[in-house]
Design an enzyme around this catalytic site. Structure first.
Site: not given
Length: 330
Positions: A136, A165, A234, A237, A266, A275
């Protein structure tokens, strides 16, 4: 001796005694005066009452008229937006429109060349790095040189950004496109830099550039080139997301992840992914793909935006990757 002298010693009874001595003519005259005064007071009261009653009747008539008038139909919000929309505000100024992403490599290169022709290397670097990183504008303008360079002026591998943000950490790979843009920028100022300086500092104050000015730099370029899209800060982005969706074809072998999940016992695949560091790998590969586009190393020109897809489709693809990493942080 007169009557007044006779009752001089009794002043309190004089008015009453005088009435007894009034002649009939005097009494009649006095009563007529009193009657006239009463008649005038009565006339005033009647006039006031008439005015009050007349005002009440007017109010009743007005109430009946309002109750019988057709009610105003309240239109739905969507209908108002479709039928009453105007691109100008009440003061005559044009309403702000959301920025669009670039639609092709040609658009990206045109804006680059615009800044080069104007000998604005800093602004060229702002545009190039902004598209390559996808930050941003608030986070991009908050970067300091030390966020990208080590003390010996070599490049770091990643930029660690705490997004203003979201307050979340974003680890951005410093790709070849970013390194090339920074090198050209620093060479244009003969490497007269201080690691504590802002990367894109204000030329007037030397401090942080205002976001509004960063928007103006990019917006003015789009207007000067007469591009058929709304260019703003913008745009960088959104263009990053657009490019990543078009050029990054990397995937993760989820079958292998499931196998490792079982071997490591897991309970959640997200734990296994964290991991193994797979999420950061996905991010890095996506940024390398965007870097190749910025450097002109891909055969992609036309981007998804402006064709059958919307920007929500584009951002959604990248968000699918980002969500997986952010879920691990919660």
């Amino acid at each position: 001796m007169g009557n007044d002298t006779l009752f001089a010693d009794f002043p309190s009874v004089i008015p009453e005694i005088k009435k007894l001595y009034e002649t009939s003519d005097e009494k009649i005259a006095r009563l007529e005066l009193e009657n006239k005064a009463l008649i005038e007071e009565l006339a005033i009261e009647r006039t006031a009452r008439y005015d009050a009653e007349h005002h009440i009747e007017e109010l009743k008539t007005r109430i009946i008229e309002l109750s019988q008038a057709p009610k105003r139909i309240r239109r739905k919000k969507v209908e108002i937006e479709v039928t009453d929309y105007c691109e100008f505000k009440s003061d005559g100024k044009r309403k702000a429109r959301p920025a669009d992403p670039i639609r092709s490599y040609e658009d990206f290169a045109k804006i680059q060349q615009y800044f080069i022709n104007k000998d604005k290397v800093r602004d060229w670097a702002l545009w190039t790095i902004g598209v390559a990183l996808g930050l941003r504008i608030s986070d991009l303008l908050s970067l300091k040189i030390k966020d990208l360079l080590n003390d010996d002026l070599t490049f770091r591998t990643h930029i660690k950004v705490v997004e203003q943000k979201t307050s979340k950490l974003n680890s951005c790979l410093i790709t070849e496109a970013v390194q090339n843009a920074l090198t050209k920028y620093f060479e244009s100022i003969d490497w007269k830099i201080n690691l504590d300086d802002y990367l894109f500092a204000s030329k007037k104050t030397g401090g942080k550039m205002y976001e509004e000015y960063g928007w103006k730099i990019i917006s003015d370029a789009g207007k000067a080139l007469n591009l058929p899209i709304n260019i703003g800060s913008h745009t960088m982005r959104k263009s990053f997301a657009n490019i990543a969706a078009c050029v990054d074809k990397s995937t993760i072998d989820m079958n292998a992840i499931t196998k490792i999940q079982g071997l490591l016992n897991h309970s959640d695949q997200r734990v296994t992914m964290r991991y193994l560091g797979k999420f950061q790998e996905m991010f890095d590969r996506a940024r390398v793909a965007v870097s190749d586009f910025v450097l002109g190393k891909t055969d992609v020109n036309e981007l998804i935006a402006g064709n059958a897809f919307t920007i929500d489709d584009i951002v959604g693809k990248l968000d699918n990757i980002e969500t997986k990493l952010k879920n691990l942080e919660t």
